[in-house]
Every structure is written in structure tokens, then in C-alpha cells.
Scaffold this motif. Structure first.
Motif, PDB file in Angstrom:
ATOM      1  N   GLY A   1      -1.210 -56.451 -10.776  1.00 57.13           N
ATOM      2  CA  GLY A   1      -1.160 -55.071 -10.300  1.00 57.13           C
ATOM      3  C   GLY A   1      -1.925 -54.134 -11.224  1.00 57.13           C
ATOM      4  O   GLY A   1      -2.676 -54.570 -12.114  1.00 57.13           O
TER       5      GLY A   1
ATOM      6  N   ILE B   1      -1.042 -51.569 -13.676  1.00 58.25           N
ATOM      7  CA  ILE B   1      -0.824 -51.453 -15.122  1.00 58.25           C
ATOM      8  C   ILE B   1      -0.857 -52.833 -15.780  1.00 58.25           C
ATOM      9  O   ILE B   1      -1.450 -53.017 -16.845  1.00 58.25           O
ATOM     10  CB  ILE B   1       0.506 -50.735 -15.429  1.00 58.25           C
ATOM     11  CG1 ILE B   1       0.581 -49.405 -14.691  1.00 58.25           C
ATOM     12  CG2 ILE B   1       0.655 -50.508 -16.930  1.00 58.25           C
ATOM     13  CD1 ILE B   1       1.917 -48.688 -14.820  1.00 58.25           C
TER      14      ILE B   1
ATOM     15  N   ASP C   1       2.979 -63.705 -10.801  1.00 59.05           N
ATOM     16  CA  ASP C   1       2.779 -62.632  -9.822  1.00 59.05           C
ATOM     17  C   ASP C   1       2.872 -63.207  -8.415  1.00 59.05           C
ATOM     18  O   ASP C   1       2.303 -64.248  -8.118  1.00 59.05           O
ATOM     19  CB  ASP C   1       1.412 -61.958 -10.044  1.00 59.05           C
ATOM     20  CG  ASP C   1       1.331 -60.598  -9.358  1.00 59.05           C
ATOM     21  OD1 ASP C   1       1.474 -60.560  -8.130  1.00 59.05           O
ATOM     22  OD2 ASP C   1       1.137 -59.580 -10.055  1.00 59.05           O
TER      23      ASP C   1
ATOM     24  N   ASP D   1       7.425 -65.765  -7.292  1.00 58.85           N
ATOM     25  CA  ASP D   1       8.300 -64.599  -7.156  1.00 58.85           C
ATOM     26  C   ASP D   1       9.253 -64.536  -8.359  1.00 58.85           C
ATOM     27  O   ASP D   1       9.892 -65.544  -8.683  1.00 58.85           O
ATOM     28  CB  ASP D   1       9.095 -64.800  -5.846  1.00 58.85           C
ATOM     29  CG  ASP D   1       9.907 -63.591  -5.449  1.00 58.85           C
ATOM     30  OD1 ASP D   1      10.285 -62.805  -6.330  1.00 58.85           O
ATOM     31  OD2 ASP D   1      10.164 -63.447  -4.239  1.00 58.85           O
ATOM     32  N   VAL D   2       9.357 -63.378  -8.974  1.00 62.76           N
ATOM     33  CA  VAL D   2      10.289 -63.249 -10.115  1.00 62.76           C
ATOM     34  C   VAL D   2      11.733 -63.503  -9.695  1.00 62.76           C
ATOM     35  O   VAL D   2      12.572 -63.829 -10.532  1.00 62.76           O
ATOM     36  CB  VAL D   2      10.243 -61.862 -10.802  1.00 62.76           C
ATOM     37  CG1 VAL D   2       9.071 -61.720 -11.723  1.00 62.76           C
ATOM     38  CG2 VAL D   2      10.343 -60.730  -9.815  1.00 62.76           C
TER      39      VAL D   2
ATOM     40  N   PHE E   1       6.563 -56.241 -15.720  1.00 65.21           N
ATOM     41  CA  PHE E   1       5.970 -55.162 -14.909  1.00 65.21           C
ATOM     42  C   PHE E   1       6.329 -55.316 -13.429  1.00 65.21           C
ATOM     43  O   PHE E   1       6.294 -54.335 -12.691  1.00 65.21           O
ATOM     44  CB  PHE E   1       4.436 -55.215 -14.973  1.00 65.21           C
ATOM     45  CG  PHE E   1       3.811 -54.910 -16.303  1.00 65.21           C
ATOM     46  CD1 PHE E   1       3.488 -53.603 -16.658  1.00 65.21           C
ATOM     47  CD2 PHE E   1       3.504 -55.929 -17.194  1.00 65.21           C
ATOM     48  CE1 PHE E   1       2.874 -53.321 -17.858  1.00 65.21           C
ATOM     49  CE2 PHE E   1       2.889 -55.658 -18.414  1.00 65.21           C
ATOM     50  CZ  PHE E   1       2.583 -54.352 -18.743  1.00 65.21           C
TER      51      PHE E   1
ATOM     52  N   SER F   1       6.548 -50.846  -5.999  1.00 66.07           N
ATOM     53  CA  SER F   1       6.354 -49.628  -6.791  1.00 66.07           C
ATOM     54  C   SER F   1       6.032 -48.374  -5.981  1.00 66.07           C
ATOM     55  O   SER F   1       5.825 -47.313  -6.570  1.00 66.07           O
ATOM     56  CB  SER F   1       5.229 -49.863  -7.814  1.00 66.07           C
ATOM     57  OG  SER F   1       3.983 -49.940  -7.154  1.00 66.07           O
TER      58      SER F   1
ATOM     59  N   THR G   1      13.180 -57.512  -5.340  1.00 71.90           N
ATOM     60  CA  THR G   1      12.270 -57.703  -6.481  1.00 71.90           C
ATOM     61  C   THR G   1      12.755 -56.941  -7.717  1.00 71.90           C
ATOM     62  O   THR G   1      12.876 -57.509  -8.805  1.00 71.90           O
ATOM     63  CB  THR G   1      10.842 -57.251  -6.108  1.00 71.90           C
ATOM     64  OG1 THR G   1      10.306 -58.185  -5.184  1.00 71.90           O
ATOM     65  CG2 THR G   1       9.942 -57.185  -7.335  1.00 71.90           C
TER      66      THR G   1
ATOM     67  N   TYR H   1      13.270 -46.436  -4.456  1.00 74.11           N
ATOM     68  CA  TYR H   1      12.473 -47.032  -5.548  1.00 74.11           C
ATOM     69  C   TYR H   1      13.101 -46.734  -6.909  1.00 74.11           C
ATOM     70  O   TYR H   1      13.387 -47.641  -7.690  1.00 74.11           O
ATOM     71  CB  TYR H   1      11.030 -46.496  -5.505  1.00 74.11           C
ATOM     72  CG  TYR H   1      10.266 -46.704  -6.805  1.00 74.11           C
ATOM     73  CD1 TYR H   1       9.912 -47.974  -7.231  1.00 74.11           C
ATOM     74  CD2 TYR H   1       9.902 -45.613  -7.612  1.00 74.11           C
ATOM     75  CE1 TYR H   1       9.222 -48.173  -8.431  1.00 74.11           C
ATOM     76  CE2 TYR H   1       9.208 -45.787  -8.800  1.00 74.11           C
ATOM     77  CZ  TYR H   1       8.872 -47.074  -9.207  1.00 74.11           C
ATOM     78  OH  TYR H   1       8.197 -47.260 -10.396  1.00 74.11           O
TER      79      TYR H   1
ATOM     80  N   LYS I   1      14.931 -49.129  -9.860  1.00 67.32           N
ATOM     81  CA  LYS I   1      14.445 -49.184 -11.249  1.00 67.32           C
ATOM     82  C   LYS I   1      15.578 -48.832 -12.216  1.00 67.32           C
ATOM     83  O   LYS I   1      15.722 -49.434 -13.278  1.00 67.32           O
ATOM     84  CB  LYS I   1      13.252 -48.245 -11.459  1.00 67.32           C
ATOM     85  CG  LYS I   1      11.988 -48.622 -10.720  1.00 67.32           C
ATOM     86  CD  LYS I   1      11.412 -49.980 -11.120  1.00 67.32           C
ATOM     87  CE  LYS I   1      10.769 -49.982 -12.499  1.00 67.32           C
ATOM     88  NZ  LYS I   1      10.085 -51.263 -12.774  1.00 67.32           N
TER      89      LYS I   1
ATOM     90  N   ASN J   1       0.988 -42.917 -14.130  1.00 69.05           N
ATOM     91  CA  ASN J   1      -0.255 -43.439 -14.718  1.00 69.05           C
ATOM     92  C   ASN J   1      -1.439 -43.171 -13.795  1.00 69.05           C
ATOM     93  O   ASN J   1      -1.280 -43.138 -12.569  1.00 69.05           O
ATOM     94  CB  ASN J   1      -0.154 -44.959 -14.862  1.00 69.05           C
ATOM     95  CG  ASN J   1       0.736 -45.417 -15.999  1.00 69.05           C
ATOM     96  OD1 ASN J   1       0.412 -46.369 -16.687  1.00 69.05           O
ATOM     97  ND2 ASN J   1       1.857 -44.763 -16.218  1.00 69.05           N
TER      98      ASN J   1
END
Ligand SMILES: NC(=O)c1ccc[n+]([C@@H]2O[C@H](COP(=O)([O-])OP(=O)(O)OC[C@H]3O[C@@H](n4cnc5c(N)ncnc54)[C@H](O)[C@@H]3O)[C@@H](O)[C@H]2O)c1
Length: 342
Positions: free
Chosen positions: A13, A15, A36, A62-63, A84, A88, A103, A160, A164, A190
Motif C-alpha cells: 500500500g 505508506i 499483503d 491475509d493478516v 500497516f 483504510s 482486517t 474505520y 483502528k 499522509n
């Protein structure tokens, strides 16, 4: 070559790809594993500078998939993790929060648990580091005055940021419950090269160059603190290596701008670098394409972070000025889209 490696998640992605590229250049003795899922937001071309290096390993997975994550810990001796990977995009979370929960919350839980088990078994739980990349959006919205500090209570206002914040709480609980060596960083918005086209700055540039309406939510007076992605990557590097276990660090750019100011500046840059497109529509400036549209539900009015802690404790400060960073960013996207838009 040693099998000690840094595990980065979501490295294809925006960042993450900027971070991996700078990490591998700065640390020639490290191997790096990038896990990723390659969702719509991931792009392996973002990693063209490192894809062919022997010490860079890409894992497509996949995480939230325990099997894949455990296998990475079996094959590599994971020295540290920079997490990361996330869904998002706030607007997408408003349409459907499910992928965000899977995720951002479940995925973070799977990763924490795999790391805890591996590092406990090796007796290194307090030495190896888990760095969770988070956002200032967990703190909610500000009025005209004040800034978020690391002590500001979480008050997420969209799915979102809620996911987080939940992930942050899970990460913190692994410090208090197991003594795991975690750090968290919450950065402001960012900007820079390789951001997905759906985000604000690429959208402004793309719409302008296509001579389409540039949509601005509400009255355009929402304020964001813009941080150059390269400065963020340096902050992450400092926090990962020298941050104190269990601590959170805010990272800001010191560049508060309304969305309208930002859009004006980008249009002015485009007037400079791409004036000939304007003649097609008899326009004097790309500013004339700005169109106000219905506001995003629950649109946070203002974000601003107090990042004096990282400045004081770790000696970090942003190096790229807003005007220079944005000018370079505009030129990067113009080059990217030059051929398509001829
Ligand atoms: N972009 C910003 O302005 C900003 C600001 C503050 C914090 N953050 C945080 O920084 C991190 C990176 O943001 P970004 O802008 O680079 O995001 P991005 O959307 O550009 O990239 C996310 C990456 O994660 C991958 N991914 C998504 N779901 C996955 C899964 N289940 N398993 C493995 N990989 C998965 C995607 O394929 C993609 O490569 C996120 O955690 C985000 O919350 C971003």
C-alpha cells in the motif's frame, strides 16, 4: 544469509511501500517479509525498487489467516513487526464496515497472537518489537482550538476509526497482559507518491487533469494536518527502534490546512505545470472545477496532533515543508497520469 527478518504487513500500500523501500536501503543486513493480501489498495508495482532483492520476500496472504501468519513465523525468525495492513478508506467503511472489522481488528489479533506464541517460545517476548501503525482519527474530531495528545481518550466517529481504535486497545492489552514489547504510532493525514487514487489529493489531481468537477465535501472548511509520507517513514523508524515499550507516539506534519486551501494550492500547481489542458474548456484556472458536494456523514471537522512527545523523546521532526512536498507530489501524479490523459 541469516533468517532474521522484519515482518511488514500491508507493504504494497501507500505508506508501507514507501517504508519498505527506505528500510531496505537503510538496513542492508536485514531481510524483510511483506505480508499483503493485495486488496484493491495494494499494488506490487509500488515496490518496483525492491521486488528483485534476495532479502525481500513477498507473501500474498491475509493478516487474519492464522495458517499463513504462523507459517511465516515458522520459516523466518521474525525480529520485529511493523503492522500497516488495514482497510483504510473512511467512505468505504461507511458503506460496509465488515472488511474493516475483519482486517483491522481480527487481523491485528491474529498477528499479535502468532507473535506472542513464537516470541514466548523463544524467550524473547520482551525484546522483539510489535509496532502498530495507527491514526489520529481514533481521537475523534476537534473544534477550532486544541490538539490531540497521546492522553486524549479515544472517541472514534466512523467505522474505520472505530476499528483502528479497537486494534490499538488490543495491542495495548498485549503489553499490560503479557508484557509484550509493543509500540503504537498515530499519525495525521499522509500525502506523497503512491497513494491510492481514491484518496483526497490524488482525486483532486486526477479530476482536474480530466477536466471533471473536483468534488469537495460540505463547505471545504474541514481541517487536516498534512504529513509528508517520507517524514512519517522516518518517524516510524525512530519509534520502531527507540520508542519505549507500551508507549504511543503521535506524529504530525505541523501543516493544518482546510480542504479548500489544499485544493486551491493543488490547482495553482496544476495551472503552472499543465496550463494547456485548461484551454480545452475555456478555463483560466483548475480552481473553476471545484464543486461542493453533500458532506460525508459524521465528517470530523478538524484533526491536529500534538507531537511534542516524539520530538522531545526521540529527536524526530518533519523535514519536508508542506509547499515543497505538495509541489513534488503534484508533479509525481502528473507524470504518472501523463500518458493516460494525453
Ligand atoms: N494514509 C494515511 O494518511 C494514514 C494516516 C494515518 C494512519 N494510517 C494507517 O497507516 C496504515 C497504512 O495506510 P495506507 O494509507 O498505506 O493504506 P493503503 O490502503 O494504501 O494500503 C493498505 C495495504 O494493506 C493491504 N491489506 C489490506 N487488507 C489486508 C489484509 N487483510 N491482509 C494483508 N494485507 C492487507 C492492502 O492490500 C494494501 O496494500 C493503515 O494502518 C492506516 O490505518 C494511514
Amino acid at each position: 544469509m541469516s533468517n532474521k527478518a522484519l515482518l511488514v504487513t500491508g507493504g504494497a500500500g501507500f505508506i508501507g511501500s514507501n517504508y519498505i523501500t527506505s528500510f531496505l536501503e537503510k538496513y542492508p543486513d536485514w531481510q524483510l517479509v511483506n505480508l499483503d493480501k493485495l486488496t484493491y489498495a495494494g499494488n506490487v508495482d509500488n515496490l518496483s525498487a525492491v521486488n528483485d532483492l534476495d532479502r525481500y520476500h513477498f507473501v500474498h496472504g491475509d493478516v487474519a489467516d492464522e495458517t499463513v501468519v504462523n507459517e511465516i513465523f515458522r520459516v523466518f525468525d521474525i525480529e520485529g513487526i511493523i503492522h500497516f495492513a488495514a482497510e483504510s478508506h473512511v467512505d468505504k467503511s461507511i458503506m460496509d464496515s465488515n472488511p474493516f472489522i475483519l482486517t483491522n481488528v481480527l487481523g491485528t489479533g491474529v498477528l499479535l497472537e502468532a507473535a506472542r506464541k513464537d516470541w514466548e517460545a523463544k524467550g524473547v517476548l520482551k525484546e522483539r518489537r510489535f509496532h502498530h501503525i495507527s491514526t489520529d482519527e481514533v481521537y475523534g474530531s476537534l473544534e477550532a482550538e486544541g490538539k490531540f495528545t497521546e492522553e486524549t481518550p479515544y472517541n472514534p466517529r466512523n467505522p474505520y476509526s472505530a476499528t483502528k481504535a479497537a486494534a490499538n486497545m488490543l495491542v495495548k492489552s498485549y503489553y499490560t497482559t503479557y508484557g509484550m514489547n509493543v509500540v503504537l504510532s498515530s499519525s495525521s493525514n499522509n500525502y506523497g507518491p503512491r497513494q491510492h487514487d481514491e484518496k483526497l489529493i490524488p482525486t483532486i489531481i486526477r479530476k482536474a487533469l480530466s477536466l471533471e468537477r473536483i468534488p469537495i465535501y460540505g463547505d471545504g472548511m474541514n481541517v487536516r494536518d498534512w504529513l509528508y509520507v517520507g517524514d512519517h517513514c522516518q518517524a516510524i523508524d525512530r519509534i520502531f527502534h527507540d520508542g519505549e515499550a507500551g508507549e504511543s507516539y503521535n506524529v504530525g506534519g505541523g501543516n493544518e490546512r482546510t480542504n479548500l486551501e489544499l485544493t486551491h494550492y493543488i490547482c495553482d500547481q496544476l495551472d503552472r505545470v499543465k496550463p494547456h489542458f485548461l484551454a480545452e474548456k475555456d478555463l483560466q484556472s483548475y480552481r473553476e472545477l471545484i464543486t461542493f458536494v453533500d458532506d460525508r456523514p459524521g465528517h470530523d471537522r478538524r484533526y491536529a496532533v500534538d507531537d511534542s512527545k516524539i520530538r522531545r523523546q526521540l529527536g524526530w521532526s518533519p523535514q519536508v515543508s508542506y509547499l515543497d512536498g505538495l509541489k513534488d507530489t503534484v508533479e509525481w501524479y502528473v507524470t504518472k497520469w501523463e500518458e493516460v490523459l494525453q
